[in-house]
Scaffold this active site. Structure first.
Site, mmCIF file in Angstrom:
data_model
loop_
_atom_site.group_PDB
_atom_site.id
_atom_site.type_symbol
_atom_site.label_atom_id
_atom_site.label_comp_id
_atom_site.label_asym_id
_atom_site.label_seq_id
_atom_site.Cartn_x
_atom_site.Cartn_y
_atom_site.Cartn_z
ATOM 1 N N ASN A 99 8.739 -7.913 -0.684
ATOM 2 C CA ASN A 99 9.441 -7.176 -1.660
ATOM 3 C C ASN A 99 9.493 -8.291 -2.765
ATOM 4 O O ASN A 99 9.681 -9.357 -2.934
ATOM 5 C CB ASN A 99 10.594 -6.880 -1.192
ATOM 6 C CG ASN A 99 10.764 -5.693 -0.086
ATOM 7 O OD1 ASN A 99 9.626 -5.036 0.055
ATOM 8 N ND2 ASN A 99 11.609 -5.524 0.605
ATOM 9 N N VAL A 100 9.483 -7.700 -4.047
ATOM 10 C CA VAL A 100 9.725 -8.575 -5.290
ATOM 11 C C VAL A 100 10.992 -8.193 -6.013
ATOM 12 O O VAL A 100 11.385 -8.835 -6.981
ATOM 13 C CB VAL A 100 8.366 -8.165 -6.308
ATOM 14 C CG1 VAL A 100 7.181 -8.650 -5.712
ATOM 15 C CG2 VAL A 100 8.442 -6.632 -6.889
ATOM 16 N N HIS A 116 5.027 -11.888 -2.114
ATOM 17 C CA HIS A 116 4.118 -11.061 -3.423
ATOM 18 C C HIS A 116 5.062 -11.229 -4.916
ATOM 19 O O HIS A 116 5.010 -10.681 -5.785
ATOM 20 C CB HIS A 116 4.014 -9.676 -3.129
ATOM 21 C CG HIS A 116 3.383 -9.192 -2.099
ATOM 22 N ND1 HIS A 116 3.361 -7.906 -1.564
ATOM 23 C CD2 HIS A 116 2.229 -9.833 -1.597
ATOM 24 C CE1 HIS A 116 2.492 -7.930 -0.451
ATOM 25 N NE2 HIS A 116 1.919 -9.014 -0.529
ATOM 26 N N THR A 184 8.141 -1.944 6.782
ATOM 27 C CA THR A 184 7.039 -1.932 6.128
ATOM 28 C C THR A 184 5.866 -1.152 6.808
ATOM 29 O O THR A 184 5.790 -0.895 8.133
ATOM 30 C CB THR A 184 6.576 -3.509 6.150
ATOM 31 O OG1 THR A 184 5.010 -3.544 5.745
ATOM 32 C CG2 THR A 184 6.294 -4.095 7.574
ATOM 33 N N ASN A 206 11.974 0.953 11.660
ATOM 34 C CA ASN A 206 11.258 1.794 10.602
ATOM 35 C C ASN A 206 11.456 3.261 11.087
ATOM 36 O O ASN A 206 11.206 3.438 12.288
ATOM 37 C CB ASN A 206 9.698 1.503 10.784
ATOM 38 C CG ASN A 206 9.171 2.091 9.637
ATOM 39 O OD1 ASN A 206 9.459 3.177 9.214
ATOM 40 N ND2 ASN A 206 8.074 1.394 9.131
ATOM 41 N N ALA A 224 16.839 0.963 8.118
ATOM 42 C CA ALA A 224 17.155 -0.272 8.264
ATOM 43 C C ALA A 224 18.685 -0.615 8.055
ATOM 44 O O ALA A 224 19.058 -1.452 8.775
ATOM 45 C CB ALA A 224 16.448 -1.282 6.983
HETATM 46 P P1 OAD Z 1 5.311 0.634 1.959
HETATM 47 O O1 OAD Z 1 5.832 1.659 0.882
HETATM 48 O O2 OAD Z 1 3.834 0.895 2.072
HETATM 49 O O3 OAD Z 1 5.866 1.101 3.302
HETATM 50 C C1 OAD Z 1 7.409 1.312 3.306
HETATM 51 C C2 OAD Z 1 7.820 1.433 4.913
HETATM 52 O O4 OAD Z 1 9.289 1.503 4.890
HETATM 53 C C3 OAD Z 1 7.101 2.680 5.529
HETATM 54 O O5 OAD Z 1 6.555 2.404 6.795
HETATM 55 C C4 OAD Z 1 8.337 3.633 5.663
HETATM 56 O O6 OAD Z 1 8.267 4.464 6.938
HETATM 57 C C5 OAD Z 1 9.455 2.654 5.759
HETATM 58 N N1 OAD Z 1 10.648 3.050 5.475
HETATM 59 C C6 OAD Z 1 11.218 4.094 4.595
HETATM 60 N N2 OAD Z 1 12.681 4.139 4.529
HETATM 61 C C7 OAD Z 1 12.964 3.114 5.344
HETATM 62 C C8 OAD Z 1 14.401 2.748 5.807
HETATM 63 N N3 OAD Z 1 15.443 3.287 5.121
HETATM 64 N N4 OAD Z 1 14.436 1.711 6.723
HETATM 65 C C9 OAD Z 1 13.487 1.091 6.978
HETATM 66 N N5 OAD Z 1 12.263 1.451 6.712
HETATM 67 C C10 OAD Z 1 11.998 2.550 5.848
HETATM 68 O O7 OAD Z 1 6.019 -0.664 1.756
HETATM 69 P P2 OAD Z 1 5.218 -2.039 2.145
HETATM 70 O O8 OAD Z 1 4.940 -1.959 3.620
HETATM 71 O O9 OAD Z 1 6.335 -3.137 1.802
HETATM 72 O O10 OAD Z 1 2.103 -4.826 -2.709
HETATM 73 O O11 OAD Z 1 4.124 -2.395 1.156
HETATM 74 C C11 OAD Z 1 3.422 -3.508 1.253
HETATM 75 C C12 OAD Z 1 2.768 -3.759 -0.227
HETATM 76 O O12 OAD Z 1 2.139 -2.738 -0.527
HETATM 77 C C13 OAD Z 1 3.920 -3.767 -1.243
HETATM 78 O O13 OAD Z 1 4.559 -5.293 -1.264
HETATM 79 C C14 OAD Z 1 3.176 -3.626 -2.531
HETATM 80 C C15 OAD Z 1 2.597 -2.642 -2.014
HETATM 81 O O14 OAD Z 1 1.983 -1.744 -2.836
HETATM 82 C C16 OAD Z 1 1.769 -5.308 -3.853
HETATM 83 O O15 OAD Z 1 2.057 -4.905 -4.779
HETATM 84 C C17 OAD Z 1 0.612 -6.375 -3.895
#
Ligand code: OAD
Length: 240
Positions: A99-100, A116, A184, A206, A224
């Protein structure tokens, strides 16, 4: 899928000393910040993957900056939630985040690797100098005093992460007695390659299915902010 009770029992058995926490956008979802791949991830019908790239910035820096200003505004108004706060209670935990948004630091975590980058830091596209700039910009796209464009100091698709950060994160995950993987989707590499390195207890939090699940021992399908405080309390109790 596992029950949180099974994960808590494993924590009591192991009494983990070293803790690594890997987080993604889902840890901030309970603070009202939309995830990238979930509902609310679209902005004016653009997917983040269409905007968070060097090509998009070259083609239309104003459009990319408008998206960042929207996200920076949401994040500025948001607050750390119970998950960030519980993680911060473990002052020796290493937090490795994709996360940023800076919410782990605002919650009080000190040992953080921001794989990131940080959305409130900007970088001059000519000189490479980095500065914190939290307020909204008067001019979009913003420029450096030298006249060149500024860009958010974040890692875009197609760009490399810091090798130093990655090596440090890999070592921390390998050495940890327990690794928590929170919010994630586990589809973006190289960050997604960290969880499989874990040798200790692995617990995912998740509410939905994710790619990370296949690399973990306990997969807790809860939000979370609900599950993390209970897991962190179990670690505190087991260490007491
Ligand atoms: P994603 O948007 O791909 O995934 C978010 C995850 O959080 C999903 O698996 C959801 O099921 C889960 N989620 C949703 N609500 C939640 C909650 N209340 N508690 C726990 N989990 C929950 O985000 P990231 O995996 O962080 O990169 O994405 C990775 C990277 O892709 C980011 O850092 C960004 C993005 O595009 C760049 O910008 C390079």
């Amino acid at each position: 899928m596992s029950s949180i009770e099974d994960a808590i029992a494993a924590i009591h058995d192991r009494a983990p000393r070293t803790v690594a926490v890997l987080t993604g956008a889902g840890v901030s979802a309970d603070s009202g910040i939309p995830t990238f791949r979930g509902a609310g991830g679209l902005w004016r019908n653009f997917h983040p993957q269409q905007l968070a790239t060097p090509e998009a910035f070259r083609r239309d820096p104003a459009l990319v900056w408008e998206w960042y200003e929207w996200r920076r505004g949401l994040i500025r108004d948001a607050h750390p939630n119970a998950a960030h706060e519980a993680i911060a209670r473990l002052s020796d935990a290493a937090v490795i985040t994709q996360n940023v948004d800076g919410l782990h630091a605002r919650a009080g975590s000190r040992n953080i690797i921001e794989l990131h980058g940080n959305i409130f830091r900007v970088r001059c596209t000519r000189e490479g100098t980095r500065t914190m700039h939290e307020q909204a910009f008067d001019e979009i796209p913003p420029h450096c005093a030298c006249g060149a464009l500024l860009r958010p100091d974040v890692v875009w698709f197609g760009e490399s992460l810091s090798n130093e950060d990655l090596a440090k994160a890999a070592a921390v995950v390998r050495d940890a007695d327990i690794v928590l993987i929170i919010g994630t989707s586990g589809v973006v590499y190289p960050a997604a390659g960290l969880a499989p390195l874990a040798q200790g207890i692995t617990i995912e939090i998740n509410p939905d299915a994710s790619e990370a699940a296949e690399h973990v021992r306990y997969s807790i399908q809860m939000r979370a902010a609900q599950a993390t405080p209970r897991i962190i309390s179990a670690i505190e109790e087991a260490r007491a």
